[in-house]
Motif scaffolding. Structure first.
Motif, PDB file in Angstrom:
ATOM      1  N   PHE A  90       0.832  -1.194   0.000  1.00  0.00           N
ATOM      2  CA  PHE A  90       0.000   0.000   0.000  1.00  0.00           C
ATOM      3  C   PHE A  90       0.874   1.255   0.000  1.00  0.00           C
ATOM      4  N   GLU A  91       2.023   1.177   0.688  1.00  0.00           N
ATOM      5  CA  GLU A  91       2.947   2.309   0.749  1.00  0.00           C
ATOM      6  C   GLU A  91       3.452   2.674  -0.651  1.00  0.00           C
ATOM      7  N   LYS A  92       3.764   1.659  -1.464  1.00  0.00           N
ATOM      8  CA  LYS A  92       4.215   1.916  -2.837  1.00  0.00           C
ATOM      9  C   LYS A  92       3.104   2.559  -3.667  1.00  0.00           C
ATOM     10  N   LEU A  93       1.858   2.127  -3.450  1.00  0.00           N
ATOM     11  CA  LEU A  93       0.719   2.710  -4.153  1.00  0.00           C
ATOM     12  C   LEU A  93       0.575   4.183  -3.792  1.00  0.00           C
ATOM     13  N   ALA A  98       1.185   9.915  -4.982  1.00  0.00           N
ATOM     14  CA  ALA A  98       1.697  11.230  -4.587  1.00  0.00           C
ATOM     15  C   ALA A  98       2.618  11.804  -5.666  1.00  0.00           C
ATOM     16  N   LYS A  99       3.498  10.971  -6.206  1.00  0.00           N
ATOM     17  CA  LYS A  99       4.431  11.433  -7.246  1.00  0.00           C
ATOM     18  C   LYS A  99       3.699  11.798  -8.534  1.00  0.00           C
ATOM     19  N   GLU A 100       2.762  10.948  -8.941  1.00  0.00           N
ATOM     20  CA  GLU A 100       2.032  11.172 -10.190  1.00  0.00           C
ATOM     21  C   GLU A 100       1.160  12.419 -10.139  1.00  0.00           C
ATOM     22  N   ILE A 105       3.705  17.900   0.939  1.00  0.00           N
ATOM     23  CA  ILE A 105       3.409  17.476   2.314  1.00  0.00           C
ATOM     24  C   ILE A 105       2.065  18.038   2.785  1.00  0.00           C
ATOM     25  N   LYS A 106       1.773  19.280   2.434  1.00  0.00           N
ATOM     26  CA  LYS A 106       0.499  19.893   2.833  1.00  0.00           C
ATOM     27  C   LYS A 106      -0.680  19.107   2.239  1.00  0.00           C
TER      28      LYS A 106
END
Length: 125
Positions: A90-93, A98-100, A105-106
């Protein structure tokens, strides 16, 4: 449980919304250009063979209803997706998402706030 094709999933989405219906009811809810009656009828029979749909017979006419709940299929599909594309992580997802989407952070904090609120509502019910 088996994964559905795009056409099967489209029919199931409609049937989940309708709760029950005849082939003509399903076709009516489909976008244009509408598929042929026989095409939808064939998809329904395949869904029945896969254990997603059952029917009530009225003479030669069948009214179909889902026997797999949408939530159950969603969990199954998501778990397959997660294992197929992100090695079950799930962390990789979340990192990919987030990257895509260029989340900072906000933005991530705001998402976490929504998740916490949703989880709190679930436990309050």
């Amino acid at each position: 449980m088996k994964e559905l094709t795009k056409a099967e999933e489209q029919v199931m989405q409609i049937l989940w919304d309708l709760k029950k219906g005849f082939v003509k009811d399903i076709i009516q809810k489909m976008p244009d250009p509408k598929p042929a009656y026989n095409t939808v009828s064939t998809i329904i029979r395949i869904l029945e063979q896969k254990g997603f749909v059952n029917h009530t017979a009225y003479g030669k006419t069948y009214e179909y209803h889902p026997i797999v709940q949408k939530d159950n299929y969603s969990k199954f599909y998501f778990n397959n997706f997660l294992s197929g594309y992100f090695n079950g992580s799930f962390e990789k997802l979340v990192s990919f998402f987030a990257k895509e989407n260029d989340l900072d952070i906000k933005d991530m904090d705001e998402l976490m706030k929504h998740v916490k609120d949703d989880l709190k509502q679930d436990t309050d019910e």
